[in-house]
Motif scaffolding. Structure first.
Motif, PDB file in Angstrom:
ATOM      1  N   VAL A  98      -2.492  -1.435   1.070  1.00  0.00           N
ATOM      2  CA  VAL A  98      -1.331  -1.402   1.973  1.00  0.00           C
ATOM      3  C   VAL A  98      -0.086  -1.946   1.257  1.00  0.00           C
ATOM      4  N   ALA A  99      -0.266  -3.001   0.475  1.00  0.00           N
ATOM      5  CA  ALA A  99       0.885  -3.564  -0.241  1.00  0.00           C
ATOM      6  C   ALA A  99       1.518  -2.529  -1.165  1.00  0.00           C
ATOM      7  N   VAL A 100       0.678  -1.722  -1.819  1.00  0.00           N
ATOM      8  CA  VAL A 100       1.211  -0.694  -2.718  1.00  0.00           C
ATOM      9  C   VAL A 100       1.841   0.446  -1.916  1.00  0.00           C
ATOM     10  N   LEU A 101       1.194   0.802  -0.809  1.00  0.00           N
ATOM     11  CA  LEU A 101       1.730   1.890   0.030  1.00  0.00           C
ATOM     12  C   LEU A 101       3.114   1.539   0.575  1.00  0.00           C
ATOM     13  N   VAL A 102       3.302   0.268   0.886  1.00  0.00           N
ATOM     14  CA  VAL A 102       4.618  -0.192   1.363  1.00  0.00           C
ATOM     15  C   VAL A 102       5.666   0.073   0.280  1.00  0.00           C
ATOM     16  N   GLU A 103       5.315  -0.267  -0.953  1.00  0.00           N
ATOM     17  CA  GLU A 103       6.248  -0.040  -2.063  1.00  0.00           C
ATOM     18  C   GLU A 103       6.507   1.454  -2.247  1.00  0.00           C
ATOM     19  N   GLN A 104       5.442   2.239  -2.133  1.00  0.00           N
ATOM     20  CA  GLN A 104       5.579   3.697  -2.278  1.00  0.00           C
ATOM     21  C   GLN A 104       6.520   4.242  -1.198  1.00  0.00           C
TER      22      GLN A 104
END
Ligand SMILES: NCc1[nH]cc(CCC(=O)O)c1CC(=O)O
Ligand SMILES: [Mg+2]
Length: 353
Positions: free
Chosen positions: A170-176
């Motif tokens: 989720v943390a990476v998806l937020v950045e994406q």
């Protein structure tokens, strides 16, 4: 001998071609009256399909002035950015409100952590900027999920045992999502099925000033065999290890879709998506009836491929099957359909008025 209930003379034997009064059923209601000719069929039609119902998913690739066919999706091509701009212009001219972008990522750019997803100059970002500049009035939808960028083909990060790490993902998806919104995406569409990603993305978008960026949540995305051709198109078929059943939904479940959608709405979803489409029309119907949010269905690659393959074999009338399948989504309550048929349908509708 008389046979009970038998008619003395079947109507089709009358030489006049008229029905014999003695064979007439005494019916107050004859639903067929309303179908007797085209004008009345048009008059009583309950649902309509227009170009405004269509979202067109397109595949983009590196390079310029090129298109490559997707072999398992006859009639669909991967497009370089300049060609995608051309098609966006065409779509806008046809009245298609929005395009959804999916990248074919060069295998050398794929990694275990999918970091290319966060590259502000990746294919999706470049396509967003190019289309925004040339065709500012078409809506641009981007997919949030790591599968086009991971070497293992999964939508999320894996631990050493190959398990999906939900919260780290989720943390990476937020950045994406932020990278996409910064590059001009109008609608952020998380298709990864991690828990909690809609809320996390909503908070981050708001904090970054993207208050108007909509979230189209793939709330009910099933672990489906119908995605096969898509994985070809984005080049993740070869690399996918295992399956996606720990995050995508079990095709046996319906009530669970209501729960997934309720959570996404609480977390801030503006619109809902059901995927695949035709095999899951009951889910489309239930979500629309229960929540009343704008609800979309994704007629996925395998659904497209089935119709196209049968049509190209002469086994069914492809154009009729295309229109019928799309009308079925409207009847089920969908506000719109993501479909690879979008430009063909819009052209047909424009031709026929
Ligand atoms: N995030 C992945 C994604 N986004 C859209 C599709 C499939 C669309 C189609 O089949 O047309 C998939 C496939 C998958 O989950 O493996
Ligand atoms: Mg969910």
């Amino acid at each position: 001998m008389t046979i009970p209930f038998a008619r003395p003379r079947p109507a089709f034997l009358e030489p006049s071609g008229r029905q014999d009064a003695s064979s007439r059923l005494d019916l107050a209601q004859r639903p067929r009256r309303n179908r007797k000719s085209e004008w009345t069929r048009r008059l009583v039609r309950e649902n309509t399909l227009t170009a405004a119902d269509l979202i067109w998913p397109i595949f983009v690739m590196d390079g310029s002035e090129a298109r490559t066919p997707v072999s398992s999706m006859p009639g669909v091509e991967r497009l370089t950015v300049d060609e995608a701009v051309r098609e966006a212009e065409r779509a806008a001219g046809l009245g298609i409100p929005a395009i959804a972008l999916f990248p074919y990522t060069d295998p050398v750019l794929r990694s275990a952590d999918g970091r290319e997803a966060l590259n502000r100059d990746n294919l999706v970002c470049r396509t967003l900027r190019a289309i925004k500049a040339a065709v500012p009035h078409i809506g641009l939808i981007t997919d949030v999920a790591l599968d086009p960028y991971t070497s293992h083909g999964h939508d999320g990060l894996l631990d050493v045992d190959g398990r999906i790490l939900n919260d780290d993902t989720v943390a990476v998806l937020v950045e994406q999502a932020l990278v996409q919104a910064d590059a001009g995406a109008d609608v952020i569409a998380p298709s990864d099925m991690m828990d909690g990603r809609v809320g996390a993305i909503r908070r981050a978008l708001d904090a970054a000033g993207h208050i108007d960026a909509q979230i189209l949540a793939y709330s009910a995305k099933y672990a489906s065999a119908f995605y096969g051709p898509f994985r070809d198109a984005v080049g993740s078929n070869g690399c996918l290890k295992g399956d996606k059943r720990t995050y995508q939904m079990d095709p046996a479940n319906g009530i669970e879709a209501l729960r997934e959608a309720a959570l996404d709405i609480e977390e801030g979803a503006d619109m809902l998506m059901v995927k695949p489409g035709l095999p899951y029309l009951d889910i489309v119907y239930r979500l629309k009836e229960t929540f009343g949010l704008p609800t979309f269905a994704y007629q996925v690659s395998g659904e497209y491929a089935m119709i196209e393959a049968a049509a190209r074999n002469g086994w069914l009338d492809g154009e009729k099957a295309m229109m019928e399948s799309l009308m079925a989504f409207k009847r089920a309550g969908a506000d719109g359909i993501l479909t690879y048929f979008a430009p063909r349908v819009a052209e047909k509708l424009a031709r026929e008025g």
